[in-house]
Design a protein around this motif. Sequence first.
Motif, PDB file in Angstrom:
ATOM      1  N   ALA A  16       0.839  -1.204   0.000  1.00  0.00           N
ATOM      2  CA  ALA A  16       0.000   0.000   0.000  1.00  0.00           C
ATOM      3  C   ALA A  16       0.870   1.249   0.000  1.00  0.00           C
ATOM      4  N   GLY A  17       1.925   1.234   0.798  1.00  0.00           N
ATOM      5  CA  GLY A  17       2.844   2.371   0.814  1.00  0.00           C
ATOM      6  C   GLY A  17       3.504   2.578  -0.541  1.00  0.00           C
ATOM      7  N   ASP A  47      -4.486   8.322  -2.155  1.00  0.00           N
ATOM      8  CA  ASP A  47      -5.345   8.378  -0.964  1.00  0.00           C
ATOM      9  C   ASP A  47      -6.010   7.039  -0.688  1.00  0.00           C
ATOM     10  N   GLN A  48      -6.460   6.376  -1.732  1.00  0.00           N
ATOM     11  CA  GLN A  48      -7.114   5.075  -1.561  1.00  0.00           C
ATOM     12  C   GLN A  48      -6.145   4.046  -0.989  1.00  0.00           C
ATOM     13  N   ALA A  49      -4.919   4.034  -1.487  1.00  0.00           N
ATOM     14  CA  ALA A  49      -3.915   3.100  -0.969  1.00  0.00           C
ATOM     15  C   ALA A  49      -3.601   3.409   0.491  1.00  0.00           C
ATOM     16  N   LEU A  50      -3.502   4.687   0.819  1.00  0.00           N
ATOM     17  CA  LEU A  50      -3.214   5.067   2.206  1.00  0.00           C
ATOM     18  C   LEU A  50      -4.388   4.749   3.124  1.00  0.00           C
ATOM     19  N   THR A  51      -5.602   4.881   2.629  1.00  0.00           N
ATOM     20  CA  THR A  51      -6.775   4.524   3.426  1.00  0.00           C
ATOM     21  C   THR A  51      -6.776   3.028   3.714  1.00  0.00           C
ATOM     22  N   GLN A  52      -6.439   2.247   2.716  1.00  0.00           N
ATOM     23  CA  GLN A  52      -6.346   0.792   2.900  1.00  0.00           C
ATOM     24  C   GLN A  52      -5.325   0.466   3.991  1.00  0.00           C
ATOM     25  N   ALA A  53      -4.173   1.087   3.928  1.00  0.00           N
ATOM     26  CA  ALA A  53      -3.140   0.843   4.936  1.00  0.00           C
ATOM     27  C   ALA A  53      -3.588   1.329   6.311  1.00  0.00           C
ATOM     28  N   HIS A  54      -4.258   2.470   6.343  1.00  0.00           N
ATOM     29  CA  HIS A  54      -4.748   3.000   7.614  1.00  0.00           C
ATOM     30  C   HIS A  54      -5.742   2.035   8.264  1.00  0.00           C
ATOM     31  N   LEU A  83       5.428   3.126   4.944  1.00  0.00           N
ATOM     32  CA  LEU A  83       4.128   3.780   4.933  1.00  0.00           C
ATOM     33  C   LEU A  83       4.237   5.258   5.308  1.00  0.00           C
ATOM     34  N   MET A  84       4.996   5.565   6.326  1.00  0.00           N
ATOM     35  CA  MET A  84       5.144   6.969   6.739  1.00  0.00           C
ATOM     36  C   MET A  84       5.816   7.790   5.639  1.00  0.00           C
TER      37      MET A  84
END
Length: 106
Positions: A16-17, A47-54, A83-84
Amino acid sequence: MDEDKRMQVIMGLIMAGGNAKGSSVAAIQAAKQGDFAAAEKQLTAADQALTQAHNVQTEMLTKEAQGEKTPVDLYLVHAQDHLMTAIAFKDLAQEFVEVYQRMAVK
């Protein structure tokens, strides 16, 4: 959580990151070429990838709060670091796209 499931979660965070960072780079490149619609699509994908990781992180935190400890090893540290970095890169990509938009108006 068994080791196979844990590694799937960790690799999911890394992927995802990577996807978010790749989309952010593509957004900057599109904006640089003046294709702001494509840039926005790429930022949305990031944003979608980061939401998945979140969501994965939230699940991990919830389990931790419920007493299910998560072993912290180099894999998990790498996933969090990856991720960060992707989050910071996406934030900067948003700024770059906005700068290119302003430059295009002038």
